[in-house]
Design an enzyme around this catalytic site. Structure first.
Site, PDB file in Angstrom:
ATOM      1  N   ARG A 104      25.266 -10.112  11.677  1.00 35.79           N
ATOM      2  CA  ARG A 104      24.777 -11.317  10.771  1.00 35.79           C
ATOM      3  C   ARG A 104      25.127 -10.681   9.423  1.00 35.79           C
ATOM      4  O   ARG A 104      24.593  -9.465   8.941  1.00 35.79           O
ATOM      5  CB  ARG A 104      23.274 -11.536  10.750  1.00 35.79           C
ATOM      6  CG  ARG A 104      23.124 -12.668  12.061  1.00 35.79           C
ATOM      7  CD  ARG A 104      21.890 -13.409  11.704  1.00 35.79           C
ATOM      8  NE  ARG A 104      20.404 -12.549  11.496  1.00 35.79           N
ATOM      9  CZ  ARG A 104      19.425 -13.146  11.121  1.00 35.79           C
ATOM     10  NH1 ARG A 104      19.329 -14.296  10.975  1.00 35.79           N
ATOM     11  NH2 ARG A 104      18.297 -12.343  11.018  1.00 35.79           N
ATOM     12  N   THR A 108      25.363 -14.026   3.727  1.00 39.56           N
ATOM     13  CA  THR A 108      25.559 -15.615   4.319  1.00 39.56           C
ATOM     14  C   THR A 108      25.071 -15.860   5.429  1.00 39.56           C
ATOM     15  O   THR A 108      25.035 -17.304   5.814  1.00 39.56           O
ATOM     16  CB  THR A 108      27.122 -15.734   4.256  1.00 39.56           C
ATOM     17  OG1 THR A 108      27.659 -14.758   5.477  1.00 39.56           O
ATOM     18  CG2 THR A 108      27.977 -15.354   3.260  1.00 39.56           C
ATOM     19  N   ASP A 200      12.014  -8.668  14.225  1.00 38.22           N
ATOM     20  CA  ASP A 200      13.490  -8.174  14.754  1.00 38.22           C
ATOM     21  C   ASP A 200      13.563  -7.447  15.992  1.00 38.22           C
ATOM     22  O   ASP A 200      13.264  -6.369  16.266  1.00 38.22           O
ATOM     23  CB  ASP A 200      14.057  -6.989  13.642  1.00 38.22           C
ATOM     24  CG  ASP A 200      15.464  -7.047  13.854  1.00 38.22           C
ATOM     25  OD1 ASP A 200      16.488  -7.214  12.848  1.00 38.22           O
ATOM     26  OD2 ASP A 200      15.944  -6.427  14.888  1.00 38.22           O
ATOM     27  N   ASP A 203      15.551  -4.202  16.595  1.00 39.78           N
ATOM     28  CA  ASP A 203      14.643  -3.011  15.992  1.00 39.78           C
ATOM     29  C   ASP A 203      13.484  -2.817  17.228  1.00 39.78           C
ATOM     30  O   ASP A 203      13.009  -1.658  17.406  1.00 39.78           O
ATOM     31  CB  ASP A 203      14.153  -3.407  14.912  1.00 39.78           C
ATOM     32  CG  ASP A 203      15.037  -3.091  13.631  1.00 39.78           C
ATOM     33  OD1 ASP A 203      16.086  -2.463  13.993  1.00 39.78           O
ATOM     34  OD2 ASP A 203      14.894  -3.666  12.605  1.00 39.78           O
TER      35      ASP A 203
HETATM   36  N1  URA Z   1      16.704 -12.142  14.883  1.00 41.00           N
HETATM   37  C1  URA Z   1      15.597 -11.259  15.147  1.00 41.00           C
HETATM   38  O1  URA Z   1      15.468 -10.304  15.716  1.00 41.00           O
HETATM   39  N2  URA Z   1      14.401 -11.974  15.017  1.00 41.00           N
HETATM   40  C2  URA Z   1      14.357 -12.956  14.231  1.00 41.00           C
HETATM   41  O2  URA Z   1      13.381 -13.654  14.143  1.00 41.00           O
HETATM   42  C3  URA Z   1      15.456 -13.843  14.089  1.00 41.00           C
HETATM   43  C4  URA Z   1      16.644 -13.352  14.439  1.00 41.00           C
END
Ligand code: URA
Length: 209
Positions: A104, A108, A200, A203
């Site tokens: 990502r 943007t 995330d 992570d």
């Molecule tokens: N990606 C993630 O890992 N967590 C989110 O909340 C959104 C996208």
């Protein structure tokens, strides 16, 4: 409008709640995701075509039904999709595996492709795309767009969590691709994270934060 399959089985919901907790360790987060992926594989393969085969039990000849796991391709959106892949493969060990590398763009929030590797003969295969989070929908939309260039027999999308914005974006781009998810959360925040969500996913799976 595409279809949305909400997997409300108590085992799925229970494990998801444990994963959301901020104090869940990397170890337990990964283990729970693995278990959830097995349960979700059960749902997403519910309508898989079967074929009859001749077999022999210890007592007599008969006919049984089998699925052709080799026709199924799990496509993992790197890197967090890998966390779902292992659990799904333990339920359908014959499945082929494809990988799409997308990141990502932090400014943007659009998806940028850096890796794409699929099995041959995709036009003969049913595809299940996996990514734990359907947030903005940008990665999932881009991944499915690329896969459609290979004309697979069917495509389904599996995630752990999504939000109304992600569902709307994905369904408007790909109304023909069903979404399977354990929850549709309240909303997306300004940074593209799902609320309440689980943080995330990459992570938390890999312990990188
Ligand atoms: N990606 C993630 O890992 N967590 C989110 O909340 C959104 C996208």
């Amino acid at each position: 409008m595409g279809s949305l399959h909400l997997i409300e089985h108590p085992l799925v919901q229970h494990k998801l709640t444990l994963m959301r907790k901020k104090e869940a360790s990397t170890n337990s987060f990964r283990r729970l995701l693995n278990e959830l992926a097995m349960l979700m594989a059960y749902e997403v393969t519910r309508d898989m075509p079967m074929q009859d085969v001749d077999i022999e039990t210890p007592l007599e000849k008969t006919r049984g039904k089998v699925i052709d796991g080799k026709k199924l391709v799990f496509v993992s959106i790197l890197r967090a999709g890998t966390g779902i892949l292992d659990g799904m493969l333990s339920v359908v060990p014959g499945a082929r595996v494809g990988h799409i590398g997308l990141y990502r763009d932090p400014k943007t929030l659009t998806a940028v492709e850096y890796y794409f590797k699929m099995p041959h003969d995709m036009q003969d295969r049913d595809v299940v795309v996996v990514d734990p989070m359907l947030a903005t929908g940008n990665s999932a939309i881009a991944a499915v767009e690329r896969l459609k260039e290979l004309h697979p027999k069917s495509i389904k999308f599996v995630c752990l969590l999504t939000c109304p914005e992600g569902v709307a974006a994905f369904q408007s781009a790909h109304p023909d691709v069903p979404i399977y998810t354990a929850a549709v959360d309240r909303q997306l925040n300004d940074h593209g994270y799902i609320l309440p969500g689980l943080g995330d996913a990459g992570d938390r799976i890999f312990g990188t934060k």
